[in-house]
Motif scaffolding. Structure first.
Motif, PDB file in Angstrom:
ATOM      1  N   ALA A 161     -10.658   0.188  -2.397  1.00  8.81           N
ATOM      2  CA  ALA A 161     -11.423   0.899  -1.367  1.00  8.81           C
ATOM      3  C   ALA A 161     -11.162   0.329   0.018  1.00  8.81           C
ATOM      4  O   ALA A 161     -10.970   1.078   0.993  1.00  8.81           O
ATOM      5  N   VAL A 162     -11.157  -0.991   0.118  1.00 10.33           N
ATOM      6  CA  VAL A 162     -10.924  -1.645   1.413  1.00 10.33           C
ATOM      7  C   VAL A 162      -9.530  -1.311   1.927  1.00 10.33           C
ATOM      8  O   VAL A 162      -9.332  -0.975   3.108  1.00 10.33           O
ATOM      9  N   LEU A 163      -8.543  -1.397   1.040  1.00 11.33           N
ATOM     10  CA  LEU A 163      -7.173  -1.111   1.460  1.00 11.33           C
ATOM     11  C   LEU A 163      -6.982   0.368   1.774  1.00 11.33           C
ATOM     12  O   LEU A 163      -6.253   0.722   2.713  1.00 11.33           O
ATOM     13  N   ALA A 164      -7.665   1.239   1.024  1.00  9.93           N
ATOM     14  CA  ALA A 164      -7.571   2.675   1.290  1.00  9.93           C
ATOM     15  C   ALA A 164      -8.108   3.014   2.675  1.00  9.93           C
ATOM     16  O   ALA A 164      -7.494   3.782   3.431  1.00  9.93           O
ATOM     17  N   LYS A 165      -9.232   2.449   3.029  1.00 11.15           N
ATOM     18  CA  LYS A 165      -9.797   2.699   4.350  1.00 11.15           C
ATOM     19  C   LYS A 165      -8.874   2.164   5.443  1.00 11.15           C
ATOM     20  O   LYS A 165      -8.680   2.809   6.480  1.00 11.15           O
ATOM     21  N   HIS A 166      -8.308   0.991   5.206  1.00 10.82           N
ATOM     22  CA  HIS A 166      -7.394   0.380   6.184  1.00 10.82           C
ATOM     23  C   HIS A 166      -6.145   1.247   6.347  1.00 10.82           C
ATOM     24  O   HIS A 166      -5.735   1.564   7.480  1.00 10.82           O
ATOM     25  N   MET A 167      -5.539   1.638   5.230  1.00 10.81           N
ATOM     26  CA  MET A 167      -4.300   2.418   5.259  1.00 10.81           C
ATOM     27  C   MET A 167      -4.494   3.761   5.938  1.00 10.81           C
ATOM     28  O   MET A 167      -3.621   4.236   6.676  1.00 10.81           O
ATOM     29  N   THR A 168      -5.650   4.399   5.692  1.00 13.27           N
ATOM     30  CA  THR A 168      -5.877   5.748   6.234  1.00 13.27           C
ATOM     31  C   THR A 168      -6.403   5.730   7.663  1.00 13.27           C
ATOM     32  O   THR A 168      -6.655   6.791   8.238  1.00 13.27           O
ATOM     33  N   THR A 169      -6.563   4.540   8.233  1.00 14.69           N
ATOM     34  CA  THR A 169      -7.013   4.407   9.623  1.00 14.69           C
ATOM     35  C   THR A 169      -5.935   3.691  10.431  1.00 14.69           C
ATOM     36  O   THR A 169      -6.204   2.785  11.212  1.00 14.69           O
ATOM     37  N   THR A 170      -4.683   4.093  10.200  1.00 14.26           N
ATOM     38  CA  THR A 170      -3.478   3.590  10.875  1.00 14.26           C
ATOM     39  C   THR A 170      -3.248   2.090  10.677  1.00 14.26           C
ATOM     40  O   THR A 170      -2.456   1.488  11.396  1.00 14.26           O
ATOM     41  N   ALA A 171      -3.933   1.489   9.687  1.00 11.21           N
ATOM     42  CA  ALA A 171      -3.761   0.067   9.362  1.00 11.21           C
ATOM     43  C   ALA A 171      -4.003  -0.829  10.580  1.00 11.21           C
ATOM     44  O   ALA A 171      -3.321  -1.847  10.769  1.00 11.21           O
ATOM     45  N   LYS A 172      -4.977  -0.445  11.392  1.00  9.68           N
ATOM     46  CA  LYS A 172      -5.312  -1.239  12.580  1.00  9.68           C
ATOM     47  C   LYS A 172      -6.293  -2.343  12.210  1.00  9.68           C
ATOM     48  O   LYS A 172      -7.321  -2.080  11.588  1.00  9.68           O
ATOM     49  N   LYS A 173      -5.972  -3.565  12.580  1.00  9.54           N
ATOM     50  CA  LYS A 173      -6.874  -4.691  12.354  1.00  9.54           C
ATOM     51  C   LYS A 173      -8.059  -4.575  13.315  1.00  9.54           C
ATOM     52  O   LYS A 173      -7.881  -4.335  14.507  1.00  9.54           O
ATOM     53  N   PRO A 174      -9.275  -4.754  12.807  1.00  9.48           N
ATOM     54  CA  PRO A 174     -10.449  -4.624  13.682  1.00  9.48           C
ATOM     55  C   PRO A 174     -10.422  -5.632  14.840  1.00  9.48           C
ATOM     56  O   PRO A 174     -10.199  -6.821  14.634  1.00  9.48           O
ATOM     57  N   HIS A 175     -10.591  -5.136  16.036  1.00  7.51           N
ATOM     58  CA  HIS A 175     -10.666  -5.982  17.235  1.00  7.51           C
ATOM     59  C   HIS A 175     -11.250  -5.152  18.354  1.00  7.51           C
ATOM     60  O   HIS A 175     -11.004  -3.940  18.433  1.00  7.51           O
ATOM     61  N   LYS A 176     -11.999  -5.759  19.242  1.00  6.28           N
ATOM     62  CA  LYS A 176     -12.692  -4.998  20.273  1.00  6.28           C
ATOM     63  C   LYS A 176     -11.760  -4.374  21.309  1.00  6.28           C
ATOM     64  O   LYS A 176     -12.145  -3.424  21.986  1.00  6.28           O
ATOM     65  N   TYR A 177     -10.530  -4.916  21.458  1.00  9.58           N
ATOM     66  CA  TYR A 177      -9.627  -4.261  22.404  1.00  9.58           C
ATOM     67  C   TYR A 177      -8.149  -4.333  22.029  1.00  9.58           C
ATOM     68  O   TYR A 177      -7.339  -3.577  22.551  1.00  9.58           O
ATOM     69  N   GLU A 178      -7.739  -5.195  21.116  1.00  6.66           N
ATOM     70  CA  GLU A 178      -6.323  -5.298  20.769  1.00  6.66           C
ATOM     71  C   GLU A 178      -5.920  -4.242  19.741  1.00  6.66           C
ATOM     72  O   GLU A 178      -6.719  -3.853  18.892  1.00  6.66           O
ATOM     73  N   PHE A 179      -4.662  -3.820  19.841  1.00 10.37           N
ATOM     74  CA  PHE A 179      -4.108  -2.849  18.902  1.00 10.37           C
ATOM     75  C   PHE A 179      -3.033  -3.532  18.059  1.00 10.37           C
ATOM     76  O   PHE A 179      -1.855  -3.569  18.423  1.00 10.37           O
ATOM     77  N   PHE A 180      -3.457  -4.089  16.922  1.00  7.21           N
ATOM     78  CA  PHE A 180      -2.518  -4.751  16.031  1.00  7.21           C
ATOM     79  C   PHE A 180      -2.591  -4.067  14.665  1.00  7.21           C
ATOM     80  O   PHE A 180      -3.651  -3.947  14.066  1.00  7.21           O
ATOM     81  N   HIS A 181      -1.435  -3.609  14.184  1.00  9.64           N
ATOM     82  CA  HIS A 181      -1.341  -2.898  12.910  1.00  9.64           C
ATOM     83  C   HIS A 181      -0.463  -3.728  11.977  1.00  9.64           C
ATOM     84  O   HIS A 181       0.662  -4.090  12.341  1.00  9.64           O
ATOM     85  N   ASP A 182      -0.957  -4.021  10.768  1.00  8.86           N
ATOM     86  CA  ASP A 182      -0.259  -4.978   9.910  1.00  8.86           C
ATOM     87  C   ASP A 182       0.549  -4.337   8.785  1.00  8.86           C
ATOM     88  O   ASP A 182       1.096  -5.023   7.927  1.00  8.86           O
ATOM     89  N   MET A 183       0.612  -3.005   8.745  1.00 11.98           N
ATOM     90  CA  MET A 183       1.417  -2.304   7.747  1.00 11.98           C
ATOM     91  C   MET A 183       1.625  -0.872   8.236  1.00 11.98           C
ATOM     92  O   MET A 183       1.028  -0.456   9.233  1.00 11.98           O
ATOM     93  N   THR A 184       2.492  -0.135   7.556  1.00 14.18           N
ATOM     94  CA  THR A 184       2.656   1.275   7.886  1.00 14.18           C
ATOM     95  C   THR A 184       1.430   2.024   7.388  1.00 14.18           C
ATOM     96  O   THR A 184       1.190   2.129   6.178  1.00 14.18           O
ATOM     97  N   GLY A 185       0.639   2.519   8.310  1.00 16.10           N
ATOM     98  CA  GLY A 185      -0.584   3.231   7.955  1.00 16.10           C
ATOM     99  C   GLY A 185      -0.475   4.696   8.294  1.00 16.10           C
ATOM    100  O   GLY A 185       0.560   5.181   8.771  1.00 16.10           O
ATOM    101  N   PHE A 186      -1.561   5.412   8.073  1.00 15.14           N
ATOM    102  CA  PHE A 186      -1.587   6.855   8.277  1.00 15.14           C
ATOM    103  C   PHE A 186      -2.839   7.243   9.054  1.00 15.14           C
ATOM    104  O   PHE A 186      -3.894   6.630   8.889  1.00 15.14           O
TER     105      PHE A 186
END
Length: 379
Positions: free
Chosen positions: A232-257
């Motif tokens: 579930a955690v990975l599904a939510k991450h993958m389907t939200t462009t794999a963006k790591k939570p942060h208040k202003y940075e845009f860091f994506h740790d895998m190919t997401g959607f």
């Protein structure tokens, strides 16, 4: 030739000049909830209705986790990737299904492997599956391989056709022996139960759809349901462009959607889910009416399988042959009544015609004779 049948169908929907196959009903909080999202300005994938919708799905299905997506196809695509399906793999499914099932497999670079269906449930046949695996595969190091091609069989996607549960417990048990994860295509089966357990909750994941013609709709939408927190955690991450939570940075740790459901759609879905039990009851009553009418006629009504409680998303009948089917379809459409045949089997389509498959006699028999009847909730 079919005046009696068409007049009967019209009598079931007396307020309609033309009768749709399955149109949505908005008689609850839909307008209020959608207006609330507009007033809040949170109409995209961030908003309280998305979270509420997922919680309501868990309550409706008994699943521990739900991840809402933009449609059922994106949910299935994500679920396949989460199961480890890779380029060149094979994925077992049925040929008698909506094209999205096969397309999602193809999106992964994999290929469908078609197995026959059960005549009563219309879903993947557990007996045909077992015979195929026994005769055509080898297991090695916790993996299953197709003998003729040497390719790995990395998942199995049975479908609960028209809301009728397949023998999903048997399928899961067989696949477990062959190290094949099961993803249930429950796109049409929200509100359906098999042996008192919700469709979509037997495999490692289940996939739901909330398209405009489903039993509840978000306009468009889908979901992955699972009891596995890590999935579930990975599904939510993958389907939200794999963006790591942060208040202003845009860091994506895998190919997401970009597959996350918008809040606007979720608001509509929450209002619809509030009516789910009423919708299921209404549709089951309609199925009983059809069942009584067609008893003893040349039309054989398709009833819910044994040990099942179906939502009867689409009521269906079988006729004697394709010529009768086509004559009825033509007459109904000329009379303003929308009926339809079942989908063209996937193995007959140009892009999937060369995919590996078992023998498909029931698939071909059903495809030529099935008619879906108007099945919407009657007000």
């Amino acid at each position: 030739m079919f005046e009696k049948e068409i007049n009967f169908i019209k009598s079931l929907f007396p307020d309609k000049k033309s009768i749709a196959l399955h149109e949505p009903v908005f008689k609850g909080n839909e307008k209020a909830y959608v207006a609330e999202t507009i007033d809040s300005t949170f109409v995209s994938s961030v908003g309280e209705f998305v979270t509420r919708f997922e919680s309501m799905l868990c309550e409706a299905t008994g699943a521990k986790y739900a991840v809402a997506t933009v449609n059922g196809t994106s949910a299935l695509h994500s679920a396949l990737l989460l199961s480890g399906v890779k380029n060149g793999d094979l994925v077992i499914t049925q040929s008698l299904t909506f094209v999205a099932t096969a397309n999602a497999i193809a999106y992964c670079g994999a290929e469908p492997l078609f197995i026959d269906i059960d005549e009563d449930a219309l879903g993947l046949s557990s007996s045909a599956l077992l015979i195929f695996l026994e005769e055509n595969t080898t297991t090695k190091d916790g993996q299953c391989f197709h003998n003729d091609s040497g390719r790995k069989i990395s998942a199995c996607v049975p479908m609960h056709t028209f809301g009728h549960p397949c023998r999903i417990d048997e399928i899961v048990n067989i696949c477990s022996e062959y190290f094949i994860p099961v993803i249930e295509d429950a796109a049409e089966a929200l509100g359906s139960f098999y042996k008192e357990k919700s469709a979509g909750t037997f495999g490692s994941m289940g996939v739901l759809s909330f398209n405009g013609n489903k039993i509840v709709t978000c306009g468009g939408g889908g979901a992955i349901i699972t009891d596995d927190e890590n999935i579930a955690v990975l599904a939510k991450h993958m389907t939200t462009t794999a963006k790591k939570p942060h208040k202003y940075e845009f860091f994506h740790d895998m190919t997401g959607f970009n597959y996350r459901m918008p809040n606007l759609n979720a608001a509509l879905g929450c209002a619809q889910l509030e009516k789910l039990s009423d919708f299921v009851l209404n549709k089951r009553q309609l199925a009983e009416i059809y069942m009584d009418f067609f008893k003893g006629s040349g039309f054989s009504f398709i009833r819910e399988p044994e040990n099942s409680r179906s939502n009867y998303w689409l009521c269906s009948v079988l006729v004697s042959d394709k010529n009768i089917r086509n004559a009825f379809l033509d007459f109904a459409h000329e009379s303003g009544v929308m009926v339809r045949p079942v989908w063209e089997p996937m193995h007959t389509l140009p892009m999937y015609g060369k995919c590996p498959r078992g023998n498909l006699p029931i698939t071909e028999k059903i495809a030529a004779r099935l008619i879906n009847l108007p099945s919407g909730v009657r007000l």
